[in-house]
Enzyme design. Structure first.
Site, PDB file in Angstrom:
ATOM      1  N   LYS A  14      32.975 -34.391  57.440  1.00  0.00           N
ATOM      2  CA  LYS A  14      31.776 -34.881  56.761  1.00  0.00           C
ATOM      3  C   LYS A  14      31.729 -34.434  55.305  1.00  0.00           C
ATOM      4  CE  LYS A  14      28.966 -33.026  59.723  1.00  0.00           C
ATOM      5  NZ  LYS A  14      29.899 -32.369  60.645  1.00  0.00           N
ATOM      6  N   ARG A  89      19.861 -33.513  63.497  1.00  0.00           N
ATOM      7  CA  ARG A  89      20.627 -33.014  64.638  1.00  0.00           C
ATOM      8  C   ARG A  89      19.912 -33.243  65.962  1.00  0.00           C
ATOM      9  NH1 ARG A  89      24.419 -28.126  63.213  1.00  0.00           N
ATOM     10  NH2 ARG A  89      24.716 -28.543  61.026  1.00  0.00           N
ATOM     11  N   ARG A 128      40.334 -24.223  58.485  1.00  0.00           N
ATOM     12  CA  ARG A 128      39.259 -23.956  57.524  1.00  0.00           C
ATOM     13  C   ARG A 128      38.850 -22.490  57.567  1.00  0.00           C
ATOM     14  NH1 ARG A 128      33.940 -27.537  58.052  1.00  0.00           N
ATOM     15  NH2 ARG A 128      33.400 -26.041  59.668  1.00  0.00           N
ATOM     16  N   ARG A 134      34.481 -18.780  56.638  1.00  0.00           N
ATOM     17  CA  ARG A 134      33.079 -19.049  56.973  1.00  0.00           C
ATOM     18  C   ARG A 134      32.716 -18.389  58.300  1.00  0.00           C
ATOM     19  NH1 ARG A 134      31.597 -25.357  56.192  1.00  0.00           N
ATOM     20  NH2 ARG A 134      30.355 -24.844  58.020  1.00  0.00           N
ATOM     21  N   ARG A 145      28.595 -24.019  68.302  1.00  0.00           N
ATOM     22  CA  ARG A 145      28.262 -25.158  67.439  1.00  0.00           C
ATOM     23  C   ARG A 145      28.758 -26.468  68.046  1.00  0.00           C
ATOM     24  NH1 ARG A 145      31.087 -24.233  62.386  1.00  0.00           N
ATOM     25  NH2 ARG A 145      29.969 -26.016  61.560  1.00  0.00           N
TER      26      ARG A 145
END
Length: 189
Positions: A14, A89, A128, A134, A145
């Site tokens: 995204k 969401r 990532r 992160r 998640r």
């Protein structure tokens, strides 16, 4: 105003695709994740609350998320439109977004869902995590998640499908190919 929701699970691309769409269509990007990270970085009171929730892999409560999102839209009255990334969401969030935009004389033009399987998501997020570190990409939090997405967030799609606003795009492949497919959808509007 041309408003889109870019939809997909964590790691679907995204953020990458939003950047390209923003550049091409001069839309403003509203990413709840970016807003949350900015509050966290600046250690605002809200940022401290959000930090604890995100670090635990939980979703931020609707009222906080919606208020922050509305503030961001109101701050940009000259915008040609917005790409909403990471929001809504839940169906109540989608309903709140629709009501808010309607109060501004606008609406969501379309919802584009990036379709990516779990194996590819896991691979992308592991990469990532190595690159950015992160906190929400750590394996235990990531699993939460992804479960949140497939247990709760996915139910937003039928809401927009009922409004005939949903388009699905294969999110696996070369970035440029995926972008071309996204543009084909946006160009219809």
């Amino acid at each position: 105003m041309l408003n889109f929701v870019l939809f997909g699970p964590p790691g679907a691309g995204k953020g990458t695709q939003s950047e390209k769409l923003i550049e091409k269509y001069q839309l403003l990007h509203i990413s709840t994740g970016d807003i949350f990270r900015a509050h966290i970085k600046n250690q605002t009171p809200l940022g401290q609350k959000v930090s604890a929730l995100i670090a635990d892999g939980q979703l931020v409560p609707d009222e906080i998320t919606i208020a922050m999102l509305e503030e961001e839209v109101d701050r940009n009255p000259q915008a040609k439109g917005f790409i909403f990334d990471g929001f809504p969401r839940t169906v109540p969030q989608a309903q709140a977004l629709d009501a808010f935009l309607e109060s501004k004389g606008s609406a969501i033009a379309g919802v584009i869902a990036l379709d990516v399987d779990q194996e590819e998501l896991t691979k992308r997020i592991a990469q990532r995590q190595l690159e950015t570190g992160r906190a929400d990409d750590q394996a235990d939090k990531l699993q939460k998640r992804i479960e949140e997405y497939f247990n709760k967030t996915i139910h937003v799609l039928p809401y927009y499908e009922a409004q005939q606003k949903l388009s699905k795009v294969n999110g696996i492949g070369k970035i440029e190919d995926i972008f071309a497919n996204l543009c084909a959808v946006v160009d219809k509007y």
